[in-house]
Enzyme design. Structure first.
Site, PDB file in Angstrom:
ATOM      1  CG  ASP A 100      41.240 -40.715  42.410  1.00 18.73           C
ATOM      2  OD1 ASP A 100      40.216 -40.863  41.883  1.00 18.73           O
ATOM      3  OD2 ASP A 100      41.728 -39.676  43.195  1.00 18.73           O
ATOM      4  CG  ASP A 202      37.754 -38.067  39.090  1.00 16.99           C
ATOM      5  OD1 ASP A 202      38.146 -37.211  39.799  1.00 16.99           O
ATOM      6  OD2 ASP A 202      37.512 -37.834  37.574  1.00 16.99           O
ATOM      7  CD  GLU A 274      35.811 -34.651  42.332  1.00 11.78           C
ATOM      8  OE1 GLU A 274      36.291 -33.564  42.280  1.00 11.78           O
ATOM      9  OE2 GLU A 274      35.780 -35.434  41.385  1.00 11.78           O
ATOM     10  CG  HIS A 336      43.789 -32.985  43.353  1.00  9.96           C
ATOM     11  ND1 HIS A 336      42.482 -33.652  43.920  1.00  9.96           N
ATOM     12  CD2 HIS A 336      43.446 -33.522  41.967  1.00  9.96           C
ATOM     13  CE1 HIS A 336      41.848 -34.206  43.179  1.00  9.96           C
ATOM     14  NE2 HIS A 336      42.158 -34.207  42.077  1.00  9.96           N
ATOM     15  CG  ASP A 337      40.574 -30.789  41.690  1.00  7.28           C
ATOM     16  OD1 ASP A 337      41.578 -31.018  40.890  1.00  7.28           O
ATOM     17  OD2 ASP A 337      39.575 -31.605  41.793  1.00  7.28           O
TER      18      ASP A 337
HETATM   19  C1  GLC Z   1      37.893 -34.496  39.343  1.00  6.46           C
HETATM   20  C2  GLC Z   1      39.320 -34.336  39.887  1.00  6.46           C
HETATM   21  C3  GLC Z   1      40.296 -33.252  38.959  1.00  6.46           C
HETATM   22  C4  GLC Z   1      39.891 -33.678  37.604  1.00  6.46           C
HETATM   23  C5  GLC Z   1      38.576 -34.033  37.269  1.00  6.46           C
HETATM   24  C6  GLC Z   1      38.528 -34.613  35.696  1.00  6.46           C
HETATM   25  O1  GLC Z   1      37.245 -33.351  39.700  1.00  6.46           O
HETATM   26  O2  GLC Z   1      39.628 -34.191  41.174  1.00  6.46           O
HETATM   27  O3  GLC Z   1      41.419 -33.425  39.265  1.00  6.46           O
HETATM   28  O4  GLC Z   1      40.558 -32.918  36.562  1.00  6.46           O
HETATM   29  O5  GLC Z   1      37.784 -34.751  37.973  1.00  6.46           O
HETATM   30  O6  GLC Z   1      38.830 -36.133  35.874  1.00  6.46           O
END
Ligand code: GLC
Length: 534
Positions: A100, A202, A274, A336-337
């Site tokens: 990541d 991310d 993402e 994970h979100d």
């Molecule tokens: C992304 C991650 C999340 C994190 C956010 C800030 O959305 O998936 O878990 O809290 O970025 O880094």
């Protein structure tokens, strides 16, 4: 088939490192723990690649998404030697390793930020976004942080505000600064040299904002789109605080680092960004006009929605139509979100969704623990660890981050006996774990294993074309995958009642274990899904 890069046919498995396997008995998972489970991933489950959420040095304000050293391993997870051992084990077992990368923000404890904050004329001042107060002394503009509250934090000692799209302890990096840019690109090269096969990036579309820091337009009604946050964030049109067109040249530079490593190593490198966008054309622009940006923007379309046949078909057709020539899709159901798959969809519908995930055209990502149907933990407000949950309990993400359940012992085989894991184990009946499900032909784990094994022997499923099958009842989403002469047809009854479909062939797999043999104009039970060779 031999010519396709590995990331087209691969199934990716996402590991949240705090929660996968704890090798040293401190109640938190670590890299050595992951290394010890590679055989499970390859032999038992049959996946091809893992993506590990951040394990870098971090004060853990956002559990690793606040990085204080991009090229280090937090002692909680091990060290660089442990990382090298993991790489070696993955290599031995032919498993691809994706890590990541958090390009939008660092931790406020990163030495870069400490310097940047130290004075207005520090050489790293401009590595982050600083701005003068508005005339009334308030924040420079109306931007809101995803986690709530203004996206600006005032620094008393230098009299300016700094930008943070997430927590105040996650200051946004300024990619318009050449020094910052090259330092960040170096972090990619560092991990590529150490043998990684790719990166999940991310919130990468946040990395470029309007250089003038213009206000975002304000809506009368909060938007309900991806993740309605229920806070002021939804009241803004995010026109200026993310996704500025300059993101595209930046991503081309990122891509060139990967392409160079690919040429040097002779092994394909990969990026999965993402990108929280549900406008297909905007989303697809992140592949790059010449497929020269992200290998894939992560596709959130199936994370939330009504789960009707029409909705599913539209999602897939709109995605297929928006893809640039030569681009490859991807699908995901959970991460994970998001709340656990079985909590969102229920048991039967989640089986149908998994069959769909593993048979659509595109690279699927599976979230750890979904293979045993892990449940969503109900974490009381006072036990919430996630910073989001601490602000708004319903938005807490701890419930989907609980330790992997390997067996039915009190610690679920995740940590040493007698050790309390960082989040509770959620296996009330002792059945949602690997040991209980292995060799049980009716288990969720066996269903995944079967699907993954079928996928592996089918070029049509791994790399074939997609075609909608239109002549089906309204409740059915059906499609054909074909590669050369090899064809697979998939019929998903997304309604609750039985339906008849016109189809004929031999059964590859069904969500209903009782179904077997030849299929001829079958009646599909409510929420039944089948794949056949016509
Ligand atoms: C992304 C991650 C999340 C994190 C956010 C800030 O959305 O998936 O878990 O809290 O970025 O880094």
């Amino acid at each position: 088939m031999a010519d396709a890069p590995w990331w087209k046919s691969a199934v990716i498995y996402q590991i949240y490192p705090r929660s996968f396997m704890d090798s040293n008995g401190d109640g938190v998972g670590d890299l050595a723990g992951i290394t010890s489970k590679i055989d499970y991933l390859v032999d038992t489950l049959g996946i091809d690649a893992i993506w590990i959420s951040p394990f870098f040095n971090s004060p853990m304000a956002d559990f690793g998404y606040d990085v204080s050293d991009y090229t280090g391993v937090d002692p909680l997870f091990g060290d660089l030697d442990a990382f090298d051992s993991l790489v070696a084990r993955c290599r031995e077992r032919g498993l691809r390793l994706i890590i990541d990368w958090v390009p939008n923000h660092s931790s406020s404890e990163h030495p870069w930020f400490v310097e940047s904050k130290s004075s207005r004329d520090n050489p790293k001042r401009d590595w982050y976004t600083w701005a003068d107060p508005a005339p009334d002394g308030g924040p420079p503009n109306n931007w809101i942080a995803v986690f709530g509250g203004p996206a600006w934090e005032y620094d008393d000692s230098t009299g300016q505000y700094y930008l943070h799209s997430f927590l105040a302890s996650q200051p946004d990096l300024n990619w318009r600064n050449q020094g910052l840019k090259s330092a960040m690109l170096d972090t990619l090269a560092f991990w590529l040299d150490r043998g990684v096969d790719g990166f999940r990036m991310d919130v990468v579309h946040f990395a470029m904002k309007d250089p003038e820091l213009a206000d975002n337009p304000v809506l009368d009604q909060p938007e309900t789109g991806y993740k309605s946050l229920g806070n002021e964030y939804d009241r803004l049109v995010h026109a200026n605080d993310r996704g500025h067109p300059d993101i595209h040249p930046m991503l081309r530079e990122v891509r060139s680092i990967l392409d160079r490593a690919e040429a040097e190593s002779g092994s394909a490198k990969y990026s999965l960004g993402e990108i929280h966008l549900l406008d297909w054309n905007e989303w697809a622009s992140y592949y790059g006009a010449d497929n020269d940006e992200l290998h894939m923007p992560y596709n959130f379309a199936f994370v939330n929605g009504p789960w009707t046949a029409q909705w599913a078909r539209n999602n897939v057709e709109e995605l297929e139509a928006a893809l640039p020539e030569g681009a490859w899709p991807n699908y995901v159901l959970s991460n994970h979100d998001e709340h656990r798959l079985v909590a969102r969809l229920g048991w039967d519908r989640s089986a149908l969704a998994i069959l769909m995930l593993l048979t659509l055209r595109g690279t699927p990502t599976i979230y750890y623990g979904d293979e045993v149907g892990m449940l969503q933990a109900d974490i009381p407000p006072e036990r919430q660890q996630d910073p989001w949950g601490q602000r708004v309990a319903e938005l807490g993400r701890d419930g989907e981050r609980t330790p992997m359940q390997w067996d039915a012992t009190p610690e679920a085989g995740f940590t040493k006996p007698g050790v309390e894991p960082w989040l509770p184990i959620v296996d009330p009946d002792g059945l949602h774990n690997v040991a209980a499900q292995l060799d049980d032909p009716n288990s969720r784990l066996e269903f995944y294993r079967r699907l993954l094994a079928i996928r592996k022997t089918s070029s049509a499923l791994q790399l074939g074309d997609y075609q909608t099958i239109h002549v089906v009842p309204d409740e059915v989403f059906a499609y054909r995958r074909s590669y050369g002469h090899e064809v697979v047809e998939i019929y998903l009854n997304m309604g609750q009642s039985p339906v008849d479909v016109v189809a004929e062939g031999s059964l590859l797999v069904s969500t209903d274990r009782a179904r077997s043999g030849a299929v001829r104009n079958p009646t599909l039970a409510g929420l039944e899904a089948i794949a056949i060779i016509p």
